[in-house]
Design a protein around this motif. Structure first.
Motif, PDB file in Angstrom:
ATOM      1  N   LEU A  97      -1.295  29.810   1.600  1.00  0.00           N
ATOM      2  CA  LEU A  97      -2.367  29.126   0.881  1.00  0.00           C
ATOM      3  C   LEU A  97      -2.344  29.492  -0.608  1.00  0.00           C
ATOM      4  O   LEU A  97      -2.560  28.629  -1.471  1.00  0.00           O
ATOM      5  CB  LEU A  97      -3.729  29.471   1.492  1.00  0.00           C
ATOM      6  N   LEU A  98      -2.075  30.766  -0.906  1.00  0.00           N
ATOM      7  CA  LEU A  98      -1.981  31.177  -2.307  1.00  0.00           C
ATOM      8  C   LEU A  98      -0.836  30.463  -3.009  1.00  0.00           C
ATOM      9  O   LEU A  98      -0.973  30.025  -4.155  1.00  0.00           O
ATOM     10  CB  LEU A  98      -1.802  32.698  -2.395  1.00  0.00           C
ATOM     11  N   ARG A  99       0.294  30.332  -2.317  1.00  0.00           N
ATOM     12  CA  ARG A  99       1.448  29.633  -2.892  1.00  0.00           C
ATOM     13  C   ARG A  99       1.101  28.171  -3.153  1.00  0.00           C
ATOM     14  O   ARG A  99       1.390  27.624  -4.210  1.00  0.00           O
ATOM     15  CB  ARG A  99       2.663  29.738  -1.952  1.00  0.00           C
ATOM     16  N   GLN A 100       0.436  27.529  -2.192  1.00  0.00           N
ATOM     17  CA  GLN A 100       0.050  26.127  -2.353  1.00  0.00           C
ATOM     18  C   GLN A 100      -0.934  25.956  -3.510  1.00  0.00           C
ATOM     19  O   GLN A 100      -0.840  24.995  -4.280  1.00  0.00           O
ATOM     20  CB  GLN A 100      -0.549  25.601  -1.052  1.00  0.00           C
ATOM     21  N   TRP A 101      -1.868  26.898  -3.622  1.00  0.00           N
ATOM     22  CA  TRP A 101      -2.826  26.843  -4.728  1.00  0.00           C
ATOM     23  C   TRP A 101      -2.086  26.987  -6.050  1.00  0.00           C
ATOM     24  O   TRP A 101      -2.323  26.249  -6.999  1.00  0.00           O
ATOM     25  CB  TRP A 101      -3.863  27.930  -4.547  1.00  0.00           C
ATOM     26  N   ARG A 102      -1.159  27.951  -6.123  1.00  0.00           N
ATOM     27  CA  ARG A 102      -0.369  28.171  -7.336  1.00  0.00           C
ATOM     28  C   ARG A 102       0.387  26.907  -7.726  1.00  0.00           C
ATOM     29  O   ARG A 102       0.584  26.615  -8.893  1.00  0.00           O
ATOM     30  CB  ARG A 102       0.596  29.334  -7.097  1.00  0.00           C
ATOM     31  N   GLU A 103       0.803  26.130  -6.720  1.00  0.00           N
ATOM     32  CA  GLU A 103       1.555  24.900  -6.973  1.00  0.00           C
ATOM     33  C   GLU A 103       0.646  23.716  -7.282  1.00  0.00           C
ATOM     34  O   GLU A 103       1.122  22.589  -7.414  1.00  0.00           O
ATOM     35  CB  GLU A 103       2.460  24.602  -5.778  1.00  0.00           C
ATOM     36  N   GLY A 104      -0.664  23.961  -7.379  1.00  0.00           N
ATOM     37  CA  GLY A 104      -1.577  22.915  -7.812  1.00  0.00           C
ATOM     38  C   GLY A 104      -2.403  22.252  -6.733  1.00  0.00           C
ATOM     39  O   GLY A 104      -3.134  21.309  -7.008  1.00  0.00           O
ATOM     40  N   ASP A 105      -2.334  22.732  -5.507  1.00  0.00           N
ATOM     41  CA  ASP A 105      -3.102  22.150  -4.405  1.00  0.00           C
ATOM     42  C   ASP A 105      -4.511  22.745  -4.399  1.00  0.00           C
ATOM     43  O   ASP A 105      -4.734  23.856  -3.914  1.00  0.00           O
ATOM     44  CB  ASP A 105      -2.391  22.420  -3.079  1.00  0.00           C
ATOM     45  N   GLY A 106      -5.467  22.002  -4.954  1.00  0.00           N
ATOM     46  CA  GLY A 106      -6.850  22.466  -5.014  1.00  0.00           C
ATOM     47  C   GLY A 106      -7.481  22.659  -3.653  1.00  0.00           C
ATOM     48  O   GLY A 106      -8.333  23.523  -3.471  1.00  0.00           O
ATOM     49  N   LEU A 133      -8.477  28.670   1.321  1.00  0.00           N
ATOM     50  CA  LEU A 133      -8.302  30.107   1.156  1.00  0.00           C
ATOM     51  C   LEU A 133      -9.655  30.809   1.064  1.00  0.00           C
ATOM     52  O   LEU A 133      -9.891  31.818   1.728  1.00  0.00           O
ATOM     53  CB  LEU A 133      -7.479  30.401  -0.101  1.00  0.00           C
ATOM     54  N   VAL A 134     -10.520  30.283   0.244  1.00  0.00           N
ATOM     55  CA  VAL A 134     -11.833  30.895   0.093  1.00  0.00           C
ATOM     56  C   VAL A 134     -12.602  30.830   1.409  1.00  0.00           C
ATOM     57  O   VAL A 134     -13.284  31.786   1.778  1.00  0.00           O
ATOM     58  CB  VAL A 134     -12.619  30.246  -1.070  1.00  0.00           C
ATOM     59  N   GLN A 139       0.245  36.281  -5.593  1.00  0.00           N
ATOM     60  CA  GLN A 139       1.356  36.851  -4.850  1.00  0.00           C
ATOM     61  C   GLN A 139       1.050  37.031  -3.375  1.00  0.00           C
ATOM     62  O   GLN A 139       1.851  36.684  -2.526  1.00  0.00           O
ATOM     63  CB  GLN A 139       1.766  38.179  -5.475  1.00  0.00           C
ATOM     64  N   ASP A 140      -0.110  37.617  -3.065  1.00  0.00           N
ATOM     65  CA  ASP A 140      -0.462  37.880  -1.674  1.00  0.00           C
ATOM     66  C   ASP A 140      -1.959  38.163  -1.580  1.00  0.00           C
ATOM     67  O   ASP A 140      -2.674  38.110  -2.587  1.00  0.00           O
ATOM     68  CB  ASP A 140       0.360  39.050  -1.106  1.00  0.00           C
ATOM     69  N   ARG A 141      -2.412  38.479  -0.386  1.00  0.00           N
ATOM     70  CA  ARG A 141      -3.821  38.756  -0.143  1.00  0.00           C
ATOM     71  C   ARG A 141      -4.317  39.897  -1.024  1.00  0.00           C
ATOM     72  O   ARG A 141      -5.395  39.828  -1.614  1.00  0.00           O
ATOM     73  CB  ARG A 141      -4.039  39.091   1.330  1.00  0.00           C
ATOM     74  N   GLY A 142      -3.544  40.979  -1.130  1.00  0.00           N
ATOM     75  CA  GLY A 142      -3.945  42.121  -1.935  1.00  0.00           C
ATOM     76  C   GLY A 142      -4.152  41.746  -3.392  1.00  0.00           C
ATOM     77  O   GLY A 142      -5.106  42.205  -4.033  1.00  0.00           O
ATOM     78  N   HIS A 143      -3.273  40.909  -3.916  1.00  0.00           N
ATOM     79  CA  HIS A 143      -3.398  40.452  -5.299  1.00  0.00           C
ATOM     80  C   HIS A 143      -4.672  39.629  -5.471  1.00  0.00           C
ATOM     81  O   HIS A 143      -5.423  39.795  -6.446  1.00  0.00           O
ATOM     82  CB  HIS A 143      -2.157  39.643  -5.683  1.00  0.00           C
ATOM     83  N   PHE A 144      -4.949  38.751  -4.521  1.00  0.00           N
ATOM     84  CA  PHE A 144      -6.153  37.932  -4.589  1.00  0.00           C
ATOM     85  C   PHE A 144      -7.403  38.804  -4.526  1.00  0.00           C
ATOM     86  O   PHE A 144      -8.335  38.630  -5.325  1.00  0.00           O
ATOM     87  CB  PHE A 144      -6.168  36.898  -3.461  1.00  0.00           C
ATOM     88  N   VAL A 145      -7.434  39.755  -3.588  1.00  0.00           N
ATOM     89  CA  VAL A 145      -8.607  40.626  -3.458  1.00  0.00           C
ATOM     90  C   VAL A 145      -8.780  41.470  -4.719  1.00  0.00           C
ATOM     91  O   VAL A 145      -9.907  41.676  -5.183  1.00  0.00           O
ATOM     92  CB  VAL A 145      -8.504  41.500  -2.189  1.00  0.00           C
ATOM     93  N   HIS A 146      -7.669  41.927  -5.295  1.00  0.00           N
ATOM     94  CA  HIS A 146      -7.755  42.690  -6.541  1.00  0.00           C
ATOM     95  C   HIS A 146      -8.388  41.848  -7.640  1.00  0.00           C
ATOM     96  O   HIS A 146      -9.273  42.306  -8.380  1.00  0.00           O
ATOM     97  CB  HIS A 146      -6.368  43.175  -6.969  1.00  0.00           C
ATOM     98  N   MET A 147      -7.955  40.608  -7.767  1.00  0.00           N
ATOM     99  CA  MET A 147      -8.526  39.734  -8.785  1.00  0.00           C
ATOM    100  C   MET A 147      -9.997  39.429  -8.487  1.00  0.00           C
ATOM    101  O   MET A 147     -10.825  39.385  -9.406  1.00  0.00           O
ATOM    102  CB  MET A 147      -7.723  38.441  -8.908  1.00  0.00           C
ATOM    103  N   ALA A 148     -10.322  39.232  -7.217  1.00  0.00           N
ATOM    104  CA  ALA A 148     -11.719  38.993  -6.851  1.00  0.00           C
ATOM    105  C   ALA A 148     -12.575  40.205  -7.202  1.00  0.00           C
ATOM    106  O   ALA A 148     -13.686  40.072  -7.725  1.00  0.00           O
ATOM    107  CB  ALA A 148     -11.831  38.660  -5.367  1.00  0.00           C
ATOM    108  N   ALA A 149     -12.047  41.394  -6.931  1.00  0.00           N
ATOM    109  CA  ALA A 149     -12.775  42.617  -7.263  1.00  0.00           C
ATOM    110  C   ALA A 149     -12.964  42.736  -8.769  1.00  0.00           C
ATOM    111  O   ALA A 149     -14.042  43.098  -9.253  1.00  0.00           O
ATOM    112  CB  ALA A 149     -12.028  43.832  -6.728  1.00  0.00           C
ATOM    113  N   ARG A 150     -11.920  42.417  -9.521  1.00  0.00           N
ATOM    114  CA  ARG A 150     -11.996  42.481 -10.990  1.00  0.00           C
ATOM    115  C   ARG A 150     -13.032  41.476 -11.508  1.00  0.00           C
ATOM    116  O   ARG A 150     -13.811  41.771 -12.408  1.00  0.00           O
ATOM    117  CB  ARG A 150     -10.632  42.207 -11.595  1.00  0.00           C
TER     118      ARG A 150
END
Length: 191
Positions: free
Chosen positions: A8-17, A23-24, A70-81
């Protein structure tokens, strides 16, 4: 599940809203728990509720169209930030309005038992964490992932491509540094 999130992160990165929205939806319970942990130590009449914190974080994250997820950890890190930024913004608004001394958060909990630290001003915590980031970016990232992201030692190690033992040492050292920095009235030590 982790592969689904990465896809899902890859698809979002490629522009799939719609991938962002899916994902959320998948991560919402985790994000809601994260927000609940962030606000658990707050006064009972606090105006910012966990659902509002998640919704604001979602709005800010959804605006990051060009993020190289990149992955779930990256997303959670950004969400935390992002949640950290929202909490700090909220504290600044409260301080500017000359109400209480600001949003209070606590450094206790997560995983390691800590001495009774009491409440810490969110602005002081943010300043101390910014200073720690200048001195040791890895320790600051561990704090963001563990404290703001709610990740376990193992999840943090995976997100940082490190060993759990290294993350545990960094977490302990970072917490000790932050406690010292906050105990000194926001004047963090140099190391």
């Amino acid at each position: 599940m982790a592969n689904d999130i990465t896809q899902l992160l890859r698809q979002w990165r490629e522009g799939d809203g719609s991938a962002r929205d899916r994902l959320v939806a998948v991560l919402y319970p985790e994000l809601r728990a994260l927000a609940d942990r962030q606000l658990r130590g707050e006064r009972s009449n606090h105006t910012l509720q966990p659902t509002a914190l998640v919704n604001e974080a979602y709005l800010r994250l959804s605006g990051l169209e060009r993020m190289d997820w990149q992955d779930r950890g990256h997303f959670v890190h950004m969400a935390a930030r992002v949640m950290r930024g929202i909490l700090v913004d909220h504290a600044r608004r409260r301080q500017a309005a000359k109400r209480d001394s600001g949003l209070q958060v606590t450094l206790t909990g997560v995983d390691l038992a800590a001495p009774e630290a009491g409440d810490v001003d969110a602005l002081a915590l943010d300043a101390a964490l910014a200073r720690l980031e200048q001195l040791d970016p890895d320790k600051a990232r561990v704090v963001e992932l563990r404290y703001f992201g709610g990740l376990t030692i193992e999840e943090t190690a995976e997100a940082m491509a490190s060993s759990p033992a290294t993350v545990k040492r960094q977490w302990q050292a970072a917490r000790a540094w932050l406690f010292a920095a906050l105990a000194d009235g926001g004047d963090p030590p140099d190391r």
